[in-house]
Design a protein around this motif. Sequence first.
Motif, PDB file in Angstrom:
ATOM      1  N   ALA A  78       0.829  -1.204   0.000  1.00 60.88           N
ATOM      2  CA  ALA A  78       0.000   0.000   0.000  1.00 60.88           C
ATOM      3  C   ALA A  78       0.865   1.257   0.000  1.00 60.88           C
ATOM      4  CB  ALA A  78      -0.922  -0.005   1.217  1.00 60.88           C
ATOM      5  N   LEU A  79       1.950   1.226   0.754  1.00 58.58           N
ATOM      6  CA  LEU A  79       2.870   2.367   0.801  1.00 58.58           C
ATOM      7  C   LEU A  79       3.517   2.594  -0.559  1.00 58.58           C
ATOM      8  CD1 LEU A  79       4.492   4.509   2.329  1.00 58.58           C
ATOM      9  CD2 LEU A  79       5.995   2.676   3.153  1.00 58.58           C
ATOM     10  N   ASP A  80       3.978   1.525  -1.180  1.00 57.12           N
ATOM     11  CA  ASP A  80       4.611   1.656  -2.497  1.00 57.12           C
ATOM     12  C   ASP A  80       3.603   2.083  -3.561  1.00 57.12           C
ATOM     13  OD1 ASP A  80       7.068   0.978  -1.455  1.00 57.12           O
ATOM     14  OD2 ASP A  80       6.956  -1.124  -2.062  1.00 57.12           O
ATOM     15  N   ASP A  81       2.351   1.649  -3.423  1.00 58.38           N
ATOM     16  CA  ASP A  81       1.312   2.076  -4.368  1.00 58.38           C
ATOM     17  C   ASP A  81       1.134   3.591  -4.332  1.00 58.38           C
ATOM     18  OD1 ASP A  81       0.744  -0.507  -5.188  1.00 58.38           O
ATOM     19  OD2 ASP A  81      -1.062  -0.705  -3.972  1.00 58.38           O
ATOM     20  N   LEU A  82       1.069   4.145  -3.119  1.00 57.54           N
ATOM     21  CA  LEU A  82       0.888   5.595  -3.014  1.00 57.54           C
ATOM     22  C   LEU A  82       2.070   6.331  -3.629  1.00 57.54           C
ATOM     23  CD1 LEU A  82      -0.602   8.093  -2.038  1.00 57.54           C
ATOM     24  CD2 LEU A  82       0.417   7.752   0.228  1.00 57.54           C
ATOM     25  N   ALA A  83       3.280   5.877  -3.332  1.00 58.24           N
ATOM     26  CA  ALA A  83       4.471   6.508  -3.907  1.00 58.24           C
ATOM     27  C   ALA A  83       4.459   6.397  -5.434  1.00 58.24           C
ATOM     28  CB  ALA A  83       5.732   5.860  -3.337  1.00 58.24           C
ATOM     29  N   ALA A  84       4.053   5.237  -5.943  1.00 62.59           N
ATOM     30  CA  ALA A  84       4.023   5.030  -7.390  1.00 62.59           C
ATOM     31  C   ALA A  84       2.990   5.936  -8.054  1.00 62.59           C
ATOM     32  CB  ALA A  84       3.725   3.571  -7.703  1.00 62.59           C
ATOM     33  N   LEU A  85       1.866   6.148  -7.393  1.00 59.98           N
ATOM     34  CA  LEU A  85       0.843   7.028  -7.959  1.00 59.98           C
ATOM     35  C   LEU A  85       1.343   8.465  -8.028  1.00 59.98           C
ATOM     36  CD1 LEU A  85      -2.056   7.373  -8.988  1.00 59.98           C
ATOM     37  CD2 LEU A  85      -2.791   7.666  -6.608  1.00 59.98           C
ATOM     38  N   LEU A  86       2.031   8.925  -6.994  1.00 61.16           N
ATOM     39  CA  LEU A  86       2.605  10.278  -7.030  1.00 61.16           C
ATOM     40  C   LEU A  86       3.632  10.394  -8.151  1.00 61.16           C
ATOM     41  CD1 LEU A  86       3.155  11.144  -3.235  1.00 61.16           C
ATOM     42  CD2 LEU A  86       1.078  11.286  -4.620  1.00 61.16           C
TER      43      LEU A  86
END
Length: 268
Positions: A78-86
């Motif tokens: 979930a953390l990496d998903d948010l970073a990837a979206l940014l």
Amino acid sequence: MLNLDRTLDRPGATLRFTVLDGHRRTVVLVHGAGMDHSMFAAQALALHETGHSIVVFDQRGHGVSHLEPGRHFTGPAALDDLAALLDHLALDRPALVGHSLGGNVAQALVRRDPARAGALIAIDSTWNTGPLSRGERAALHLAAPALSLIPASRLPGMLARASAVTPRAIALTEAVFARMPKRAFLDVWRATVSFVEPDAGYRVPIPLGLIRGELDRTGNIATAMPAWAGAEGIRERVVAGAGHVVTLDAPEATTTALHELLASVPHA
């Protein structure tokens, strides 16, 4: 609900999101455990009307975001998903607004890389790095086993009544919770707990805002958020008559609090 008309492929998942373009600071809305982007619909539209660019998405395994068979929701993913979206949107120091689990994920990203965000607003979210009593530690570890004993047919209603206080918010919350299989929700709960890592010396290095429903009795939020505000030397904004899902219990008051907090953040 907003139309999540864009996709981002991730390892083991496909995220669905949308962007409402504006001329003011971008605000990324990160929903809570078992919920989806619709919990922020009123706030997204209101903030967009005042000129903010808005990003809303469903976390993996939530709403219309796909999780591949055999995959489990985890905190690191979930953390990496948010970073990837940014990264995908090339966002320059947006304001991260996270509710509950979404607040835990946003806190973790700011702690890992403070330069990624221009502000952090946590809504009814526990303090990732705050101190825990022996009782709070025990409660965190026992919550998932306790939830696993509740029949799947009863779990959405129980969670909704624990999360919201107004009839409309309870009904909306129960409908969203009912879409997630029990085993998937237990994975999400374990992921939420995994973000809690006490660190007495840590302070958020960017502008911070805290919003809490007055009647929120989930977890340790009612004590953790005021303590967090005191440690950071800021004022916690308490929304009267609202529970954990404050965006649905008191949408207008929550929107007002967000407007005020965002207005106080220096422009990027």
